[in-house]
Design a protein around this motif. Structure first.
Motif, PDB file in Angstrom:
ATOM      1  N   GLU A   1      31.354 -12.684  31.191  1.00  0.00           N
ATOM      2  CA  GLU A   1      32.186 -11.817  30.358  1.00  0.00           C
ATOM      3  C   GLU A   1      31.416 -10.580  29.904  1.00  0.00           C
ATOM      4  O   GLU A   1      31.964  -9.468  29.878  1.00  0.00           O
ATOM      5  N   ILE A   2      30.136 -10.755  29.527  1.00  0.00           N
ATOM      6  CA  ILE A   2      29.331  -9.607  29.090  1.00  0.00           C
ATOM      7  C   ILE A   2      29.128  -8.625  30.229  1.00  0.00           C
ATOM      8  O   ILE A   2      29.238  -7.400  30.059  1.00  0.00           O
ATOM      9  N   ALA A   3      28.812  -9.131  31.428  1.00  0.00           N
ATOM     10  CA  ALA A   3      28.602  -8.259  32.573  1.00  0.00           C
ATOM     11  C   ALA A   3      29.878  -7.509  32.953  1.00  0.00           C
ATOM     12  O   ALA A   3      29.843  -6.326  33.299  1.00  0.00           O
ATOM     13  N   GLN A   4      31.014  -8.190  32.880  1.00  0.00           N
ATOM     14  CA  GLN A   4      32.289  -7.549  33.211  1.00  0.00           C
ATOM     15  C   GLN A   4      32.654  -6.495  32.169  1.00  0.00           C
ATOM     16  O   GLN A   4      33.106  -5.394  32.502  1.00  0.00           O
ATOM     17  N   ARG A   5      32.415  -6.809  30.885  1.00  0.00           N
ATOM     18  CA  ARG A   5      32.805  -5.885  29.820  1.00  0.00           C
ATOM     19  C   ARG A   5      31.886  -4.671  29.747  1.00  0.00           C
ATOM     20  O   ARG A   5      32.329  -3.562  29.457  1.00  0.00           O
ATOM     21  N   SER A   6      30.597  -4.843  30.003  1.00  0.00           N
ATOM     22  CA  SER A   6      29.623  -3.761  29.826  1.00  0.00           C
ATOM     23  C   SER A   6      29.436  -2.923  31.076  1.00  0.00           C
ATOM     24  O   SER A   6      29.506  -1.690  31.027  1.00  0.00           O
ATOM     25  N   ASN A   7      29.195  -3.562  32.214  1.00  0.00           N
ATOM     26  CA  ASN A   7      28.851  -2.831  33.433  1.00  0.00           C
ATOM     27  C   ASN A   7      29.936  -2.873  34.497  1.00  0.00           C
ATOM     28  O   ASN A   7      29.764  -2.277  35.560  1.00  0.00           O
ATOM     29  N   GLY A   8      31.026  -3.607  34.276  1.00  0.00           N
ATOM     30  CA  GLY A   8      32.048  -3.747  35.306  1.00  0.00           C
ATOM     31  C   GLY A   8      31.599  -4.577  36.475  1.00  0.00           C
ATOM     32  O   GLY A   8      32.094  -4.415  37.591  1.00  0.00           O
TER      33      GLY A   8
END
Length: 633
Positions: A133-140
């Motif tokens: 979720e963090i990777a998707q929200r921050s860096n796409g």
């Protein structure tokens, strides 16, 4: 639908779903380069860089580029067309190299969004989902579950140096706080290490800013609600102690917080002493019987502060279920207990108690024996306004606010708490200026309650029985359970703005009740005058409460290295699952703490803090030195 050049998709969501399914089948991760639902959609393989990746043939060429379809008039039709597409991951051509370096590529790609993140020790699967979720929200970046699991494993292994290194910066951080905010209270207590006496070891710390002290002295509710929560760090365990109150807009105000190694009588008493010094004049201290709070020393401390100690009603219901009657309490009985706690008069308390006895006599006897522990009953005896506070939900609500900070290393946790406090105080200060420009004389919360009270009071019938000067007496219709009932004799003094009503609503909440407001409207006694309300609800008080200058707490150039040992790591309780490890292992068990074969880290008998510190001291020093240098640059 298949992915191919010139292929047309009926919607943007259909295009995204097809691209996601394509990579999911191949078990590949991808990065979204440009995601504009009305203009374009571009993505490529995560192993390729964000720029100039097409110019290097050795880099994976898998990518997609799509744009919306327009009709002859130039209007969007809602369909999407693939302009460029390469579906084969050329990174698979170098399988041996890819397997060896792919984990490093994933870490490098998601590292900007995961700096300082350390996953929980217990829930590795949940941590993997959190990383996705963090990777998707921050860096796409879209990570597969297996690669997110590898990221969690690598971050857990590399996070020990960060945790240990931040203890080396604690001393300089507290010195900086004292210089930046001289009128605040900042305490860092250490002790001699049991296994390395030449060094000091962290014991506990306490933070109370000057603007929180000033806010308490000007316009906070004189009720301190407190609670303790544990950190979710996988390396070292701490307990966070919080002291919270409310302002005139019914908003949370974090007064002070402390971090200690264990929740016991000594730490709670020490925390209570600091609260008593910094926040004088508290009428009540509301909490549950946590470890240390139920001790005689802490109770004596609260009494010496001139305050009453009251237990949270919700926690008392849970204690009655688990340790009192030892059976499930029906919802109807719980509702009756809450009604008992909300009583504003002794007569109403006796009536509610009789109703509770009718429902469940054992529960009624258990609560009546402990009525002196009721926070609500204590206010009833004192006759002081409690503004509707009989729970310690404020402190528990604060626990949910800092949930993400609880997994951070200790310095990041302290900095995050201070930043949250400063952000809230600045926000409330701006709100007060905005309301003043709008011409309000009460806070937004009080104004909403005022309008609803006037609307309901306008429907009540009023019979004036006495009037002389500014003194008015009348009989006002009273509704019981939304049905017409008897009339109440109410007295209103327009000169002193005092109200006497049998419902005791004014003493409870500090604002006029419906019966008094009905007389004020009927007699045209200026119902919009804010003097009918407690000064806590006045906008002038609210503005003054948040007018204290906020200190600058920038860490640039203020971090210096001073070695401080972390607290002793305590192994959590519970029987280790030895049979599961023995049956599933073809390889022997090796302890990560001491390196000895035959047991795991959970059952290691040696002091794990000493082993962790000695094994990672050099890396922790390097981390602390780099952080100190970055603060100077």
């Amino acid at each position: 639908m298949r992915l191919a050049v010139s292929e047309i998709f009926p919607s943007y969501n259909a295009l995204q779903t097809a691209w996601f399914s394509h990579n999911q089948v191949l078990e590949k991760n991808y990065r979204i380069l440009e995601n504009k639902s009305g203009k374009c959609f571009r993505a490529n393989c995560i192993s390729a860089p964000e720029r100039n990746w097409k110019q290097n043939e050795t880099i994976c060429q898998c990518h997609i580029n799509a744009r919306p379809v327009k009709n002859s008039d130039g209007c969007l039709t809602g369909e999407w067309k693939i302009c460029s597409f390469h579906g084969v991951h050329t990174c698979s051509d170098y399988e041996s190299t890819r397997k060896r370096n792919y984990k490093c590529s994933v870490l490098n790609a998601v590292s900007p969004s995961l700096s300082g993140y350390v996953p929980n020790r217990k829930k590795r699967i949940g941590a993997a989902q959190q990383v996705r979720e963090i990777a998707q929200r921050s860096n796409g970046i879209h990570l597969t579950k297996s690669h997110a699991y590898k990221v969690v494993t690598a971050k857990r292994r590399d996070g020990i140096e960060v945790h240990i290194g931040q203890y080396f910066l604690l001393t300089s951080y507290f010195q900086h706080l004292k210089r930046a905010d001289p009128e605040g209270s900042f305490i860092l207590e250490t002790q001699h290490s049991l296994w390395q006496s030449e060094f000091r070891q962290f014991q506990r710390c306490y933070v109370a800013f000057s603007f929180a002290k000033y806010a308490w002295s000007v316009g906070s509710i004189r009720v301190v609600t407190s609670d303790g929560t544990f950190t979710t760090s996988p390396v070292f365990n701490h307990i966070i102690l919080l002291a919270v109150t409310h302002d005139g807009n019914n908003q949370l105000v974090l007064l002070a917080y402390a971090i200690c190694d264990i929740e016991n009588e000594s730490n709670w008493t020490w925390f209570g002493e600091q609260i008593g010094k910094d926040f004088e004049g508290a009428t009540a201290f509301v909490a549950d019987f946590d470890k240390g709070i139920q001790s005689h020393a802490f109770q004596s401390l609260v009494r010496s502060m001139g305050a009453k100690f009251g237990r949270c009603v919700r926690h008392m219901i849970a204690n009655a279920r688990d340790h009192g009657v030892k059976r499930k309490i029906p919802d109807s009985v719980s509702t009756a207990v809450y009604a008992l706690a909300k009583c504003r008069t002794k007569g109403a308390y006796q009536t509610s108690l009789q109703y509770l006895e009718h429902l469940d006599k054992d529960i009624a006897d258990w609560f009546h024996e402990r009525k002196e522990q009721f926070a609500a009953y204590l206010f009833l005896l004192e006759g002081k306004p409690r503004f509707g506070k009989q729970l310690n939900n404020a402190a528990e609500q604060m626990n949910s606010v800092i949930e993400e900070l609880r997994q951070q290393p200790i310095l990041d946790l302290l900095v995050g708490l201070s930043q949250w406090m400063i952000k809230k105080f600045v926000k409330h200060s701006n709100l007060s200026k905005q309301w003043a420009q709008e011409g309000l004389t009460l806070t937004a919360f009080a104004q909403t309650k005022h309008l609803s009270c006037m609307q309901e009071a306008s429907r009540r019938s009023v019979l004036i029985t006495y009037h002389e000067g500014t003194l008015w007496r009348a009989q006002v219709a009273h509704l019981h359970n939304n049905t017409p009932g008897s009339r109440l004799d109410v007295e209103v003094n327009a000169g002193t703005f005092q109200i006497q009503c049998p419902c005791q609503y004014q003493n409870e909440y500090g604002r006029p009740c419906i019966h008094a407001m009905a007389i004020i409207i009927h007699a045209k006694l200026e119902p919009n005058d804010n003097r009918w309300y407690n000064s806590l609800y006045h906008l002038v008080t609210y503005s003054q409460m948040y007018s204290w200058p906020i200190p600058s707490i920038s860490l640039l150039g203020n971090l210096m290295l001073e070695e401080l040992l972390p607290p002793e790591h305590k192994v959590r309780g519970g029987r280790p699952k030895k049979k599961r490890y023995e049956s599933s292992s073809a390889r022997p068990m090796t302890c990560r703490a001491c390196g000895i074969v035959g047991h795991t880290q959970l059952t290691c008998q040696k002091p794990s803090t000493q082993i962790r510190y000695l094994n990672h001291r050099q890396q922790a020093l390097q981390y602390a030195e780099s952080e100190a240098k970055m603060s100077v640059m």
